[in-house]
Design an enzyme around this catalytic site. Structure first.
Site, PDB file in Angstrom:
ATOM      1  N   HIS A 277       0.840  -1.202   0.000  1.00  0.00           N
ATOM      2  CA  HIS A 277       0.000   0.000   0.000  1.00  0.00           C
ATOM      3  C   HIS A 277       0.880   1.259   0.000  1.00  0.00           C
ATOM      4  O   HIS A 277       0.644   2.193  -0.761  1.00  0.00           O
ATOM      5  CB  HIS A 277      -0.939  -0.016   1.208  1.00  0.00           C
ATOM      6  N   GLU A 278       1.901   1.260   0.851  1.00  0.00           N
ATOM      7  CA  GLU A 278       2.780   2.431   0.921  1.00  0.00           C
ATOM      8  C   GLU A 278       3.535   2.639  -0.396  1.00  0.00           C
ATOM      9  O   GLU A 278       3.697   3.765  -0.866  1.00  0.00           O
ATOM     10  CB  GLU A 278       3.764   2.299   2.091  1.00  0.00           C
ATOM     11  N   HIS A 281       1.778   4.572  -3.147  1.00  0.00           N
ATOM     12  CA  HIS A 281       1.791   6.043  -3.137  1.00  0.00           C
ATOM     13  C   HIS A 281       2.963   6.594  -3.948  1.00  0.00           C
ATOM     14  O   HIS A 281       2.887   7.684  -4.506  1.00  0.00           O
ATOM     15  CB  HIS A 281       1.833   6.569  -1.704  1.00  0.00           C
ATOM     16  N   GLU A 355      -6.012   6.805  -1.324  1.00  0.00           N
ATOM     17  CA  GLU A 355      -5.980   5.640  -0.430  1.00  0.00           C
ATOM     18  C   GLU A 355      -6.653   4.428  -1.087  1.00  0.00           C
ATOM     19  O   GLU A 355      -6.135   3.320  -1.028  1.00  0.00           O
ATOM     20  CB  GLU A 355      -6.637   5.959   0.913  1.00  0.00           C
ATOM     21  N   ASP A 359      -4.846   0.949  -2.081  1.00  0.00           N
ATOM     22  CA  ASP A 359      -5.367  -0.351  -1.646  1.00  0.00           C
ATOM     23  C   ASP A 359      -5.525  -1.294  -2.848  1.00  0.00           C
ATOM     24  O   ASP A 359      -5.190  -2.471  -2.768  1.00  0.00           O
ATOM     25  CB  ASP A 359      -6.726  -0.189  -0.951  1.00  0.00           C
TER      26      ASP A 359
HETATM   27 ZN   LIG Z   1      -2.018   5.376   2.277  1.00  0.00          ZN
END
Ligand SMILES: [Zn+2]
Length: 420
Positions: A277-278, A281, A355, A359
């Site tokens: 997930h990180e 970004h 977000e 995901d």
């Molecule tokens: Zn996030």
């Protein structure tokens, strides 16, 4: 009375009313749903844990309501109450008219703000967080943090203020363009230096050592074609038992940081999914998008300040009889939040979209089910309310409501049979 005084006071009051109303809605909504754990979470979160999360959310909102009133009173005291004007006269008396006096003026006002805001920090850490069992900060650490924070503010804030004031004094009416360029260069430098220079002042960062986990993470980084392989563990447990993971830095200084508290509570597939997930970004360019948006917003801010600083009414309407560069800077910084809150729901919505995208990326490159489990565990451990008020959440929250996030992840999860 100048009409801008009325506009400013009305904007401040409108912000206060909206903030109090949303906080009140949140307290009420969370209390209404305190007795029932939402269906999707019943296996992970016990009724007692759910009730505790509700109480924690309500306690945070009550404190925020007090802070909202306090922030409004402070903004009024600084402007119409004459604090910025008095501090300006004092700095002129001490250092004459010039960049030194201007810098002194700006720093004096910020020092007052830091001092009078201190009780909130103490209350939050040693009363609120303590009551819910999250606080791990010893008083010595808290005091050291304050001094380090002030020293940083003095060095970084002081040099930035001096630089902008110098440009204002020397560069004529289009100073704001040069001021913006300086601000941009400064903030990019700080962002790049943060992981290596500033963050270590507050925490210890060690490379991730667990060999099995490291191998799993390296495989993920390869799968995602991610070059910067700096993964660190931070001793977050020194201050709080809240767990988290975040990315930081730019270019080759990119780092992924896990709180030790998070590593302690998740299993390896869950940790991998949080990392995925990180990584998203970075890979989905959320970081540069946010940087560009920030740069454009600040350009608009500087242009507006460039214009306002030349209007006599800007000073007199906000309680400062004598125009000066430092007063323009301070009035702008104090008055702007009375208006900019109107765009914060847009920024929050944008962040929530990121977000969801991150995901979905994690579901593709790691495992949706593991991420859903990891999030549920983090919600539980951090006493995050599973039932935020929809309007409150739409306005304030940078992350989607837990049920929405988990719901989407479960829809993306491959059927259990095919994960073998
Ligand atoms: Zn996030």
């Amino acid at each position: 009375m100048h009409s801008f005084t009325a506009v400013f006071v009305l904007a401040l009051v409108a912000h206060l009313v909206v903030r109090l109303w949303l906080a009140w809605r949140q307290v009420r909504f969370v209390a209404t749903h305190r007795g029932t754990v939402p269906a999707g979470f019943a296996a992970v979160v016990s009724p007692a844990e759910h009730a505790r999360a509700a109480d924690y959310a309500a306690a945070n909102e009550r404190l925020d309501m007090v802070e909202a009133v306090y922030d409004t009173l402070v903004a009024l005291a600084l402007t119409l109450g004459g604090v910025i004007a008095v501090a300006g006269a004092w700095s002129v008396a001490l250092a004459g008219r010039g960049v030194t006096a201007g810098t002194l003026h700006v720093m004096a006002v910020f020092a007052v703000l830091a001092l009078i805001g201190l009780p909130f920090g103490i209350y939050r850490t040693f009363v609120l967080e303590q009551r819910f069992g999250f606080n791990r900060t010893r008083p010595g650490t808290f005091v050291a943090d304050q001094f380090k924070g002030w020293a940083l503010g003095l060095v970084l804030g002081g040099s930035m203020a001096a630089c902008v004031l110098w440009i204002m004094a020397k560069a004529g009416t289009s100073w704001w363009l040069l001021g913006w360029a300086a601000w941009l260069a400064f903030s990019l430098t700080v962002t790049m230096a943060w992981p290596r220079v500033i963050a270590p002042l507050f925490n210890r960062f060690s490379p991730l050592e667990d060999a099995a986990l490291r191998a799993r993470i390296d495989a993920l980084l390869d799968r995602c074609d991610f070059r910067a392989k700096a993964v660190f563990v931070m001793d977050g447990s020194r201050r709080s038992s809240h767990g988290n993971a975040y990315f930081t830095g730019l270019g080759r200084e990119k780092r992924i940081v896990f709180f030790d508290t998070l590593l302690g509570s998740l299993n390896q597939p869950q940790i991998e999914s949080v990392l995925a997930h990180e990584l998203a970004h970075f890979k989905l360019r959320h970081v540069p998008q946010r940087l560009v948006a920030g740069a454009l917003l600040s350009l608009a801010g500087f242009a507006l300040l460039g214009w306002l600083a030349r209007q006599d009414w800007f000073y007199s309407a906000l309680g400062v009889p004598q125009p000066s560069d430092s007063a323009a800077l301070l009035l702008f910084l104090v008055a702007a939040p009375a208006f900019t809150w109107l765009v914060s729901p847009l920024m929050a919505a944008w962040s929530r979209r990121h977000e969801f995208e991150a995901d979905a990326f994690a579901a593709r490159h790691s495992d949706a089910r593991s991420l859903a489990e990891a999030l549920a565990k983090l919600y539980k451990d951090n006493a995050t309310t599973l039932t935020p008020d929809p309007l409150y959440s739409a306005f304030h929250d940078s992350h989607p409501p837990p049920a929405d996030r988990i719901g989407r992840l479960m829809a993306l999860a491959r059927p259990a049979a095919s994960t073998q």
